[in-house]
Design a protein around this motif. Structure first.
Motif, PDB file in Angstrom:
ATOM      1  N   CYS A  44       0.763  -1.102  -0.143  1.00  0.00           N
ATOM      2  CA  CYS A  44      -0.017  -0.031   0.025  1.00  0.00           C
ATOM      3  C   CYS A  44       0.901   1.392   0.177  1.00  0.00           C
ATOM      4  O   CYS A  44       0.637   2.290  -0.785  1.00  0.00           O
ATOM      5  CB  CYS A  44      -0.708  -0.051   1.253  1.00  0.00           C
ATOM      6  SG  CYS A  44      -2.126  -1.258   1.060  1.00  0.00           S
ATOM      7  N   CYS A  45       1.873   1.314   0.639  1.00  0.00           N
ATOM      8  CA  CYS A  45       2.998   2.334   0.988  1.00  0.00           C
ATOM      9  C   CYS A  45       3.520   2.723  -0.579  1.00  0.00           C
ATOM     10  O   CYS A  45       3.552   3.765  -1.067  1.00  0.00           O
ATOM     11  CB  CYS A  45       3.996   2.309   1.986  1.00  0.00           C
ATOM     12  SG  CYS A  45       3.397   2.322   3.669  1.00  0.00           S
ATOM     13  N   LEU A  46       3.945   1.519  -1.031  1.00  0.00           N
ATOM     14  CA  LEU A  46       4.843   1.580  -2.314  1.00  0.00           C
ATOM     15  C   LEU A  46       3.785   2.168  -3.428  1.00  0.00           C
ATOM     16  O   LEU A  46       4.140   3.173  -4.249  1.00  0.00           O
ATOM     17  CB  LEU A  46       5.283   0.458  -2.781  1.00  0.00           C
ATOM     18  CG  LEU A  46       6.085   0.122  -3.843  1.00  0.00           C
ATOM     19  CD1 LEU A  46       7.399   1.206  -4.128  1.00  0.00           C
ATOM     20  CD2 LEU A  46       6.470  -1.240  -4.465  1.00  0.00           C
ATOM     21  N   LEU A  47       2.759   1.690  -3.663  1.00  0.00           N
ATOM     22  CA  LEU A  47       1.939   2.210  -4.457  1.00  0.00           C
ATOM     23  C   LEU A  47       1.277   3.415  -4.353  1.00  0.00           C
ATOM     24  O   LEU A  47       1.085   4.150  -5.493  1.00  0.00           O
ATOM     25  CB  LEU A  47       0.699   0.987  -4.623  1.00  0.00           C
ATOM     26  CG  LEU A  47       1.216  -0.482  -5.229  1.00  0.00           C
ATOM     27  CD1 LEU A  47      -0.203  -1.090  -5.262  1.00  0.00           C
ATOM     28  CD2 LEU A  47       1.611  -0.331  -6.458  1.00  0.00           C
ATOM     29  N   GLU A  48       1.105   3.768  -3.130  1.00  0.00           N
ATOM     30  CA  GLU A  48       0.761   5.150  -2.816  1.00  0.00           C
ATOM     31  C   GLU A  48       1.741   5.954  -3.345  1.00  0.00           C
ATOM     32  O   GLU A  48       1.615   7.202  -3.851  1.00  0.00           O
ATOM     33  CB  GLU A  48       0.149   5.404  -1.474  1.00  0.00           C
ATOM     34  CG  GLU A  48      -0.355   6.706  -1.216  1.00  0.00           C
ATOM     35  CD  GLU A  48      -1.637   7.033  -1.793  1.00  0.00           C
ATOM     36  OE1 GLU A  48      -1.790   8.253  -2.068  1.00  0.00           O
ATOM     37  OE2 GLU A  48      -2.556   6.195  -2.013  1.00  0.00           O
ATOM     38  N   ALA A  49       2.870   5.799  -2.940  1.00  0.00           N
ATOM     39  CA  ALA A  49       4.117   6.762  -3.278  1.00  0.00           C
ATOM     40  C   ALA A  49       4.235   7.019  -4.678  1.00  0.00           C
ATOM     41  O   ALA A  49       4.431   7.764  -5.545  1.00  0.00           O
ATOM     42  CB  ALA A  49       5.490   6.192  -2.593  1.00  0.00           C
ATOM     43  N   MET A  50       3.826   5.824  -5.673  1.00  0.00           N
ATOM     44  CA  MET A  50       4.201   5.673  -7.017  1.00  0.00           C
ATOM     45  C   MET A  50       2.900   6.056  -7.812  1.00  0.00           C
ATOM     46  O   MET A  50       2.727   6.034  -8.868  1.00  0.00           O
ATOM     47  CB  MET A  50       4.575   4.357  -7.423  1.00  0.00           C
ATOM     48  CG  MET A  50       5.713   3.803  -6.774  1.00  0.00           C
ATOM     49  SD  MET A  50       7.055   5.103  -7.467  1.00  0.00           S
ATOM     50  CE  MET A  50       7.172   4.809  -8.990  1.00  0.00           C
ATOM     51  N   SER A  57      -4.599   9.340 -14.667  1.00  0.00           N
ATOM     52  CA  SER A  57      -5.599  10.214 -14.234  1.00  0.00           C
ATOM     53  C   SER A  57      -4.810  11.028 -13.160  1.00  0.00           C
ATOM     54  O   SER A  57      -5.060  12.319 -12.827  1.00  0.00           O
ATOM     55  CB  SER A  57      -6.857   9.910 -13.586  1.00  0.00           C
ATOM     56  OG  SER A  57      -6.848   9.172 -12.471  1.00  0.00           O
ATOM     57  N   ARG A  58      -3.598  10.784 -12.607  1.00  0.00           N
ATOM     58  CA  ARG A  58      -3.001  11.652 -11.614  1.00  0.00           C
ATOM     59  C   ARG A  58      -1.512  12.009 -12.072  1.00  0.00           C
ATOM     60  O   ARG A  58      -0.943  12.677 -11.277  1.00  0.00           O
ATOM     61  CB  ARG A  58      -2.732  10.604 -10.489  1.00  0.00           C
ATOM     62  CG  ARG A  58      -4.131  10.145  -9.649  1.00  0.00           C
ATOM     63  CD  ARG A  58      -4.512  11.066  -8.441  1.00  0.00           C
ATOM     64  NE  ARG A  58      -3.592  11.326  -7.655  1.00  0.00           N
ATOM     65  CZ  ARG A  58      -3.071  10.783  -6.455  1.00  0.00           C
ATOM     66  NH1 ARG A  58      -3.595   9.728  -6.101  1.00  0.00           N
ATOM     67  NH2 ARG A  58      -1.985  11.453  -5.837  1.00  0.00           N
ATOM     68  N   ILE A  59      -1.170  11.769 -13.501  1.00  0.00           N
ATOM     69  CA  ILE A  59       0.057  12.281 -13.783  1.00  0.00           C
ATOM     70  C   ILE A  59      -0.184  13.825 -14.140  1.00  0.00           C
ATOM     71  O   ILE A  59      -1.087  14.174 -14.602  1.00  0.00           O
ATOM     72  CB  ILE A  59       0.489  11.290 -15.129  1.00  0.00           C
ATOM     73  CG1 ILE A  59       0.579  10.016 -14.859  1.00  0.00           C
ATOM     74  CG2 ILE A  59       1.762  12.083 -15.811  1.00  0.00           C
ATOM     75  CD1 ILE A  59       0.809   9.071 -15.888  1.00  0.00           C
ATOM     76  N   ASP A  60       0.837  14.459 -13.545  1.00  0.00           N
ATOM     77  CA  ASP A  60       0.797  16.083 -13.672  1.00  0.00           C
ATOM     78  C   ASP A  60       2.124  16.124 -14.295  1.00  0.00           C
ATOM     79  O   ASP A  60       2.963  16.442 -13.278  1.00  0.00           O
ATOM     80  CB  ASP A  60       0.519  16.632 -12.497  1.00  0.00           C
ATOM     81  CG  ASP A  60       0.257  18.252 -12.474  1.00  0.00           C
ATOM     82  OD1 ASP A  60       0.633  18.681 -13.514  1.00  0.00           O
ATOM     83  OD2 ASP A  60       0.234  18.706 -11.555  1.00  0.00           O
ATOM     84  N   THR A  61       2.337  16.668 -15.332  1.00  0.00           N
ATOM     85  CA  THR A  61       3.721  16.631 -15.904  1.00  0.00           C
ATOM     86  C   THR A  61       4.250  18.001 -15.383  1.00  0.00           C
ATOM     87  O   THR A  61       5.311  18.431 -15.400  1.00  0.00           O
ATOM     88  CB  THR A  61       3.921  16.892 -17.548  1.00  0.00           C
ATOM     89  OG1 THR A  61       2.718  17.729 -17.936  1.00  0.00           O
ATOM     90  CG2 THR A  61       3.613  15.553 -18.125  1.00  0.00           C
ATOM     91  N   ALA A  62       3.395  19.116 -14.978  1.00  0.00           N
ATOM     92  CA  ALA A  62       3.762  20.453 -14.460  1.00  0.00           C
ATOM     93  C   ALA A  62       4.339  20.267 -12.883  1.00  0.00           C
ATOM     94  O   ALA A  62       4.696  21.278 -12.477  1.00  0.00           O
ATOM     95  CB  ALA A  62       2.550  21.456 -14.525  1.00  0.00           C
ATOM     96  N   ALA A  63       3.812  19.314 -12.216  1.00  0.00           N
ATOM     97  CA  ALA A  63       4.237  19.064 -10.812  1.00  0.00           C
ATOM     98  C   ALA A  63       5.886  18.884 -10.657  1.00  0.00           C
ATOM     99  O   ALA A  63       6.563  18.268 -11.415  1.00  0.00           O
ATOM    100  CB  ALA A  63       3.350  17.900 -10.411  1.00  0.00           C
ATOM    101  N   VAL A  64       6.370  19.599  -9.608  1.00  0.00           N
ATOM    102  CA  VAL A  64       7.642  19.507  -9.243  1.00  0.00           C
ATOM    103  C   VAL A  64       7.888  18.315  -8.391  1.00  0.00           C
ATOM    104  O   VAL A  64       7.287  18.318  -7.268  1.00  0.00           O
ATOM    105  CB  VAL A  64       8.069  20.788  -8.587  1.00  0.00           C
ATOM    106  CG1 VAL A  64       9.635  20.940  -8.105  1.00  0.00           C
ATOM    107  CG2 VAL A  64       7.981  21.948  -9.520  1.00  0.00           C
ATOM    108  N   ARG A  65       8.348  17.316  -8.887  1.00  0.00           N
ATOM    109  CA  ARG A  65       8.575  16.076  -7.886  1.00  0.00           C
ATOM    110  C   ARG A  65       9.793  15.285  -8.636  1.00  0.00           C
ATOM    111  O   ARG A  65      10.284  15.733  -9.458  1.00  0.00           O
ATOM    112  CB  ARG A  65       7.469  15.247  -8.066  1.00  0.00           C
ATOM    113  CG  ARG A  65       7.037  14.752  -9.558  1.00  0.00           C
ATOM    114  CD  ARG A  65       5.851  13.623  -9.389  1.00  0.00           C
ATOM    115  NE  ARG A  65       5.698  13.260 -10.938  1.00  0.00           N
ATOM    116  CZ  ARG A  65       4.434  13.022 -11.259  1.00  0.00           C
ATOM    117  NH1 ARG A  65       3.350  13.359 -10.466  1.00  0.00           N
ATOM    118  NH2 ARG A  65       4.307  12.653 -12.360  1.00  0.00           N
TER     119      ARG A  65
END
Length: 81
Positions: A44-50, A57-65
């Motif tokens: 659960c932790c690994l998948l949440e982090a990834m 639907s959660r990929i945000d190319t503008a996010a700084v990460r």
């Protein structure tokens, strides 16, 4: 859209990913490569982090990460024994 609306295919896909990752973590624990602990919680932790890298639907190319490789390095380091 399939993820947001909880379509059966999206739920099945997510379940299959969880089963695969949990089995991989459990195998790594059994071989001594990964630290002991609850494989379910670690999954659960690994998948949440990834999530931001794996869920379209959660990929945000503008996010700084971190890059995908940096995040994978961090996650695998956290799991190592």
């Amino acid at each position: 859209m399939a993820v947001r609306e909880n379509w059966a295919v999206a739920l099945s896909y997510a379940d299959q990913i969880r089963v695969l990752v949990r089995a991989t973590i459990a195998a790594g624990q059994a071989s001594g490569e990964l630290r002991p602990g609850c494989a379910k919680a670690m999954t659960c932790c690994l998948l949440e982090a990834m999530e931001g890298y794996l869920n379209p639907s959660r990929i945000d190319t503008a996010a700084v990460r971190p890059t995908f490789d940096e995040m994978m390095g961090f996650c695998t380091g956290a799991l190592r024994h």
